[in-house]
Write a protein that holds these residues in place. Structure first.
Motif, PDB file in Angstrom:
ATOM      1  N   HIS A 197     -15.075  25.419  19.736  1.00 48.48           N
ATOM      2  CA  HIS A 197     -13.795  26.073  19.986  1.00 48.48           C
ATOM      3  C   HIS A 197     -13.230  26.637  18.678  1.00 48.48           C
ATOM      4  O   HIS A 197     -13.193  25.929  17.661  1.00 48.48           O
ATOM      5  CB  HIS A 197     -12.793  25.090  20.609  1.00 48.48           C
ATOM      6  N   GLU A 247     -10.821  30.792  24.831  1.00 48.78           N
ATOM      7  CA  GLU A 247      -9.782  30.036  24.123  1.00 48.78           C
ATOM      8  C   GLU A 247      -9.145  28.981  25.003  1.00 48.78           C
ATOM      9  O   GLU A 247      -8.764  27.917  24.530  1.00 48.78           O
ATOM     10  CB  GLU A 247      -8.694  30.991  23.611  1.00 48.78           C
ATOM     11  N   ARG A 248      -9.028  29.242  26.302  1.00 45.11           N
ATOM     12  CA  ARG A 248      -8.310  28.315  27.179  1.00 45.11           C
ATOM     13  C   ARG A 248      -9.144  27.718  28.305  1.00 45.11           C
ATOM     14  O   ARG A 248      -8.649  26.891  29.051  1.00 45.11           O
ATOM     15  CB  ARG A 248      -7.080  29.024  27.773  1.00 45.11           C
ATOM     16  N   HIS A 249     -10.396  28.167  28.442  1.00 46.79           N
ATOM     17  CA  HIS A 249     -11.188  27.714  29.588  1.00 46.79           C
ATOM     18  C   HIS A 249     -12.648  27.436  29.241  1.00 46.79           C
ATOM     19  O   HIS A 249     -13.226  28.078  28.370  1.00 46.79           O
ATOM     20  CB  HIS A 249     -11.185  28.781  30.691  1.00 46.79           C
ATOM     21  N   PRO A 285      -9.636  24.901  33.175  1.00 43.21           N
ATOM     22  CA  PRO A 285      -8.665  24.960  32.069  1.00 43.21           C
ATOM     23  C   PRO A 285      -8.888  23.815  31.077  1.00 43.21           C
ATOM     24  O   PRO A 285      -9.129  22.669  31.479  1.00 43.21           O
ATOM     25  CB  PRO A 285      -7.302  24.827  32.772  1.00 43.21           C
ATOM     26  N   ASP A 287      -6.680  22.514  29.366  1.00 43.32           N
ATOM     27  CA  ASP A 287      -5.509  21.621  29.328  1.00 43.32           C
ATOM     28  C   ASP A 287      -5.557  20.545  30.409  1.00 43.32           C
ATOM     29  O   ASP A 287      -4.592  19.794  30.585  1.00 43.32           O
ATOM     30  CB  ASP A 287      -4.218  22.431  29.437  1.00 43.32           C
ATOM     31  N   GLU A 309     -11.026  35.898  26.848  1.00 45.48           N
ATOM     32  CA  GLU A 309      -9.947  36.226  27.772  1.00 45.48           C
ATOM     33  C   GLU A 309      -9.313  37.544  27.371  1.00 45.48           C
ATOM     34  O   GLU A 309      -9.114  37.818  26.186  1.00 45.48           O
ATOM     35  CB  GLU A 309      -8.903  35.106  27.714  1.00 45.48           C
TER      36      GLU A 309
END
Ligand SMILES: [Fe+2]
Length: 481
Positions: A197, A247-249, A285, A287, A309
């Motif tokens: 990441h 970045e988020r998934h 996700p 998060d 994304e």
């Protein structure tokens, strides 16, 4: 972590440098012939001859590449799913180059060294093994773990990776240290392709088995400790070679190449293409929120170049196959997939309509928006029938620039960032090239920004390097003593 095998044990097990380069056996299989033929000799060579150009003096590190290189004549062989790992490494420091190659000393190879022959079957055709061949405590599973698919560094750990099983930690001198435990009480299982990441430095890894319809994602800290694991369910046990990180998934893109034990028991491959199961895509996700699942028409993919994304969509550049098959002659082309997680649909568009594989980017931009993909292509003019050019695809303009290697055959090219560079394409591309006329290999550096220029450097290697799978540039590696 186990300690390194004692030096005297290694030396006793290692073929002498006076022995022939090639393995002494022959098998009538195109993926064990020509420049696919495995090498037996493990070699060191310093101050390699630079046949053209110059090695940039500020480049310090090592290009390492792994690949299937069975030491003993296989009982069955299904390329690229079987073999022993062998690392070919070119160390660069102060404008000089040094070469070393070593087998990955896995527990499976130790069993076969003791037997003096292959004892494992193929990934697709496992063989029962005489229990007398194992020592107490050894894994008696009928499938070999050759750790031959990839080699990466994460934190201080240099890892030789196989498909969805334990991996082996190496050191910079290519000694095998033992199975990697990632701070846990036992070896961890993970796939060959993993993603770092860009913000957290965590390594995300995929894991599956042929027994259960479950795919797992592991997260390792920047220091290499296993932090957590999440699971996703699929209709059948499925081969998922690679995945996408943004970045988020996490993005799971699973074509229906499934493990079918009944097929295996009927004498067919354990891996079967089941288009009726369709494509399953999971947007997960980071998060911790629930995944979004998308279904669609099936296709197959081994490798993703990158994913990112953009405007609420997920963009994925990858090499597309119509289906999974062991048959030769399938088309494999670079495409861009655009996924709309809200509408739960995706579409794909061609980026390069030429047969290709092994797409790579500047890994420092992994999971971020990238513009350039670098990948080998086949013109069909090369006598070997292999990849004979390296393409740079500008995904913004569609422009394709190539470096034509002529009669040489190449494989995957790893990105080597230029020290101090800031642009996405500020660096070099490193690959091995094979000259069938001379039965000789070279290490080639191209300028990633001007791929069609003369090579930055062509370095002659002391012996043939067989075609392999994946490699990486390990920056900053100390020079060997
Ligand atoms: Fe791969």
């Amino acid at each position: 972590m186990k300690t390194a095998m004692k030096t005297e044990q290694r030396e006793a097990a290692r073929p002498s440098t006076s022995e022939p380069v090639d393995v002494p056996w022959h098998m009538d299989n195109p993926f064990l012939s020509g420049n696919y033929k495995p090498v037996l000799r493990e070699t060191d060579a310093r101050d390699l001859k630079v046949a053209a150009g110059h090695i940039p003096e500020d480049l310090r590190g090592v290009y390492m590449r792994n690949g299937p290189n069975p030491m003993f004549r296989p009982i069955h062989y299904a390329y690229p799913l079987d073999g022993d790992g062998m690392i070919h490494a070119v160390y660069l420091d102060g404008g000089k180059a040094r070469y070393r190659n070593r087998f990955v000393d896995t527990a499976s190879l130790a069993v076969e060294r003791r037997a003096g022959r292959a004892v494992y079957g193929s990934f697709t055709h496992p063989e029962p093994i005489d229990p007398a061949l194992f020592l107490d405590g050894e894994n008696t599973a009928p499938i070999k773990n050759g750790a031959f698919v990839n080699i990466i560094r994460h934190g201080e750990h240099l890892l030789a990776l196989n498909e969805a099983t334990i991996c082996y930690e190496m050191n910079e001198a290519l000694d095998t240290l033992g199975p990697w435990t990632a701070g846990t009480a036992q070896p961890v299982r993970l796939g060959a392709h993993n993603k770092r990441h860009p913000r957290t430095g965590d390594l995300h890894a995929i894991q599956y088995t042929w027994r259960e319809p479950i795919v797992k994602f592991h997260r390792f800290s920047p220091a290499g400790l296993l932090m957590d694991t999440l699971s996703l369910d699929l209709p059948m046990p499925t081969m998922v070679h690679d995945f996408v990180l943004t970045e988020r998934h996490l993005v799971l893109i699973a074509g229906p190449a499934v493990f079918d034990v009944e097929a295996m028991q009927a004498g067919r491959s354990m891996l079967q293409w089941r288009p009726d199961l369709g494509m399953r895509i999971a947007i997960v996700p980071l998060d911790g929120a629930a995944p979004t699942w998308i279904e669609g028409d099936p296709f197959f993919v081994y490798h993703f170049a990158n994913g990112f994304e953009r405007s609420g969509q997920i963009v994925v550049d990858y090499v597309h196959y119509e289906k999974f098959s062991f048959e030769a002659g399938q088309r494999s082309t670079l495409r861009r997939m655009t996924i709309d997680p809200v509408q739960r649909r995706f579409d794909t568009a061609s980026l390069l309509d030429e047969d290709t594989e092994f797409p790579r980017i500047n890994h420092l931009h992994e999971a971020l928006a990238t513009r350039y993909v670098y990948l080998p292509v086949a013109s069909g003019n090369n006598a070997t029938g292999g990849f004979d050019a390296l393409a740079r695809v500008d995904t913004e303009t569609g422009a394709v620039t190539k470096h034509d290697f002529g009669r040489l055959a190449i494989g995957e090219a790893a990105f080597v960032p230029r020290p101090g560079g800031t642009r996405e394409d500020d660096g070099y591309l490193a690959t091995f090239a094979y000259d069938a006329e001379r039965d000789a290999s070279s290490f080639v550096l191209l300028d990633a920004g001007r791929i069609d220029d003369e090579p930055v450097a062509v370095v002659e290697l002391p012996q043939r390097v067989p075609y392999g799978l994946h490699g990486n540039w390990i920056a900053g590696t100390r020079a060997l003593p």
